[in-house]
Structure formats: C-alpha cells, structure tokens
Scaffold this motif. Structure first.
Motif, PDB file in Angstrom:
ATOM      1  N   UNK A 208       0.803  -1.213   0.000  1.00 20.38           N
ATOM      2  CA  UNK A 208       0.000   0.000   0.000  1.00 20.38           C
ATOM      3  C   UNK A 208       0.840   1.268   0.000  1.00 20.38           C
ATOM      4  N   UNK A 209       2.041   1.158   0.554  1.00 20.36           N
ATOM      5  CA  UNK A 209       2.963   2.295   0.590  1.00 20.36           C
ATOM      6  C   UNK A 209       3.760   2.432  -0.703  1.00 20.36           C
ATOM      7  N   UNK A 210       3.585   1.463  -1.608  1.00 19.31           N
ATOM      8  CA  UNK A 210       4.301   1.518  -2.879  1.00 19.31           C
ATOM      9  C   UNK A 210       5.672   0.895  -2.853  1.00 19.31           C
ATOM     10  N   UNK A 211       5.973   0.101  -1.818  1.00 15.93           N
ATOM     11  CA  UNK A 211       7.282  -0.548  -1.725  1.00 15.93           C
ATOM     12  C   UNK A 211       7.418  -1.614  -2.815  1.00 15.93           C
ATOM     13  N   UNK A 212       8.645  -1.974  -3.136  1.00 10.67           N
ATOM     14  CA  UNK A 212       8.874  -2.935  -4.209  1.00 10.67           C
ATOM     15  C   UNK A 212       9.110  -4.353  -3.668  1.00 10.67           C
ATOM     16  N   UNK A 213       9.357  -5.274  -4.589  1.00 14.98           N
ATOM     17  CA  UNK A 213       9.547  -6.678  -4.210  1.00 14.98           C
ATOM     18  C   UNK A 213      10.769  -6.878  -3.321  1.00 14.98           C
ATOM     19  N   UNK A 321       1.196   5.891  11.920  1.00 21.16           N
ATOM     20  CA  UNK A 321       1.507   6.041  10.495  1.00 21.16           C
ATOM     21  C   UNK A 321       2.184   4.774   9.956  1.00 21.16           C
ATOM     22  N   UNK A 322       1.633   4.146   8.919  1.00 19.60           N
ATOM     23  CA  UNK A 322       2.236   2.930   8.360  1.00 19.60           C
ATOM     24  C   UNK A 322       3.619   3.159   7.769  1.00 19.60           C
ATOM     25  N   UNK A 323       3.977   4.402   7.468  1.00 22.69           N
ATOM     26  CA  UNK A 323       5.300   4.674   6.919  1.00 22.69           C
ATOM     27  C   UNK A 323       6.415   4.362   7.917  1.00 22.69           C
ATOM     28  N   UNK A 324       6.054   4.204   9.190  1.00 19.85           N
ATOM     29  CA  UNK A 324       7.039   3.799  10.190  1.00 19.85           C
ATOM     30  C   UNK A 324       7.640   2.438   9.863  1.00 19.85           C
ATOM     31  N   UNK A 325       6.885   1.631   9.127  1.00 22.44           N
ATOM     32  CA  UNK A 325       7.364   0.298   8.747  1.00 22.44           C
ATOM     33  C   UNK A 325       8.601   0.393   7.852  1.00 22.44           C
TER      34      UNK A 325
END
Length: 333
Positions: A208-213, A321-325
């Motif tokens: 959901x944050x747009x991170x890649x594989x 905030x999920x961006x903490x991940x």
C-alpha cells in the motif's frame, strides 16, 4: 467416512471420498441464515439447498453431489472417523461446547488458524479444554481454495502428538496433487498458521505504501527469524518455521492479493479512512487482525520482545503512520 465443519451453524460431511479432494469446499461466513420453508442456507458466498450447491466465489466450480448439508452438529459427528474444523477462530470455543456431548473416539483435524482473544489459547488447547480426547491434529500450509481446485501440486503440514490421527488425515486428504508432511510439533504448526496472518498485514502495508519486491523480501527474511523466536517462546520446534506451515504459508499469504490479511494491510498502507477499514473488517474475515491483539498480549505476558509485532499492533490497532514500517526495516537490529 469424514466430514468438515465450516461454521457453528453450517456443517458438512463427506461420504467415502478419501481418494480425492477435487471437490473440497471453501470456508463459509458465520452469518449464514436458515429458512425452514425451503431448507436453504445462504450468505454472500454460497447458496445451499438439498438439490443445489452454488459457490458464488467460484462460479465455474461444482461441489460434489456426495456432500450432505446439515445444521446439526450431532449429525455431523455421530459415527464419523475424522472431523475437520474450518471456522473463524472466534467461534471455536462455542463450537467445542456444542461438540462436547457427541465426541467419542472421533479424530479431529484443525484447519482454523488463530488464537482465542479471550483466553490466549491456541485452537488445539481450546478443544482439549472442552473435549475429552487427545485425537487432535492441525493442518496448515500454502493452499488457497481457488488454487486447490486446479489440481496442481500443493503441500501442507499435518501435526499431532497422535500418530493414528496423522495417519487418518493423510489417508483422507493426500492424493496425486496434495502432499501432507507429518510432524509432532502441533504448537509450532499452529503458531506459524497464526503469525503468518499477522505478518501478512505488514506485507500488505508495504504494498500500500508503494514498496517494491525487494522490500517485501527483506520483510519476509526478518519475519522468518522473528517467527522462530515466537515458536520457541511457546515451546514449539523452531525448525517448523521451514515447513509448509511456516515459510511456505508465509510466502503465499504475504505476497498474494488473494490473501484477505494482505489486502487489509494494503488498505492500511494506502491510508484508507477508518470507515473504509471498518467496512472491510465487517464484511471479510481477517484472522490476522484478530490474532494480532492476542499474540501482542501473549508476548507481553511472557516478556518476549518481538518488535515487528509491536509495530504492526501500533499501526493496525493504535492507528500510527504505516510509513514507520519503512524506517523500521532498515533500523531493525
């Protein structure tokens, strides 16, 4: 003979189909309704009558006409060799209470994954609390229903302290394309089955944050190490993390949009509104979200520190905030 329990209100049993799982049904929702007028059971996933079984999720797949539908727990259990339980974890305790008067020498196979929120017990522990039997096994592995019906190879772990129960499960379910690998580590298998759903929430968040594989691979590598520590904390065998129930199911659940836990995590990562998240939970069984609170509390009680679980809890439950991940993955020791 063997049968499968799907909800506290909707039960199936299968007659003499040990050679094949080609008509295996899928888990139904718990909000089934029953009409005495037309003897029909229905919900958003299925419509059932005595002469017709329609799976709304798999419209091109016909369930076997050997299936008998009943709402009677007694009828399901009486004179059956193997009972397969596949209902949401939240209903296990009440179902076990319903089963208690009828259990004799039956063998029980758990397909439910999760931990009871109220007691913190694993599924096998709940059944042992209510039922006078040691004939209990758990089955877990990377197997989506939509994949199973294609008859392509798939593997699962089956775990029990009772070799007879393991043998019966293998006899019932293994065939030319389904492989069952036996173990005595029922706690390890149940732990993996519960934790992988929680980790899938974080994998979905990354998506959901747009991170890649590459980021996802990083997360899963870290998760394997954390799962080993959690298994050890519950007195399971750390090697189980490398089984079908461990890495196999983790990989599938954390990388597929077919996974409800992954999908819910993705919604969190996309920063959907609280109303949208609540609506998804209302209409979908997300075992990882409910297991999260249980495993978070259990680890705190055992004074075991698993930072990834703490962070998933803070994001999914506390609304951080999920961006903490993203930062966490780099800074994690």
């Amino acid at each position: 003979l063997f049968f499968i329990l799907l909800t506290s209100y909707t039960c199936y049993f299968f007659k003499n189909i040990f050679p094949s799982l080609s008509n295996q049904p899928i888990n139904t929702r718990q909000n089934s309704s029953h009409s005495n007028k037309d003897n029909k059971l229905s919900n958003k996933y299925y419509t059932f009558t005595e002469r017709d079984i329609t799976n709304l999720q798999l419209p091109n797949f016909t369930l076997s006409d050997k299936i008998k539908i009943t709402t009677s727990v007694e009828e399901c259990i009486k004179n059956k060799d193997l009972l397969i339980i596949a209902i949401p974890a939240a209903f296990i305790d009440s179902l076990a209470t319903e089963m208690k008067p009828y259990i004799k020498d039956n063998h029980i196979l758990i397909a439910t994954k999760g931990i009871d929120q109220g007691t913190g017990l694993f599924i096998n522990e709940i059944l042992e609390k209510h039922l006078d039997t040691k004939n209990i096994a758990a089955i877990s592995g990377p197997t989506f229903a939509v994949d199973l019906i294609t008859k392509m190879p798939a593997g699962l772990s089956v775990a029990s302290k009772n070799d007879e129960t393991i043998a019966l499960a293998i006899k019932a379910l293994q065939n030319k394309y389904i492989k069952l690998r036996a173990t005595h580590d029922i706690i390890g298998v149940e732990t993996c089955g519960a934790i992988k759903n929680v980790i899938a929430l974080s994998s979905g968040m990354l998506a959901g944050l747009g991170a890649n594989d590459s980021s996802t691979a990083m997360l899963l590598t870290e998760a394997i190490h954390d799962m080993k520590e959690i298994i050890d904390a519950f007195d399971g065998d750390k090697k189980t993390v490398l089984s079908f129930a461990g890495f196999g199911d983790l990989l599938l659940t954390c990388t597929s949009i077919k996974s409800r836990n992954y999908t819910f995590g993705k919604l969190i990562g996309e920063k959907k509104s609280k109303a949208e998240l609540e609506n998804y939970l209302k209409n979908t069984t997300v075992e990882g979200f409910y297991t999260l609170e249980s495993i978070y509390k259990l680890l705190k009680d055992k004074k075991v520190s698993i930072p990834i679980i703490d962070l998933i809890y803070d994001i999914a439950v506390e609304g951080e905030d999920p961006e903490k991940l993203l930062t966490f993955l780099v800074e994690k020791n």
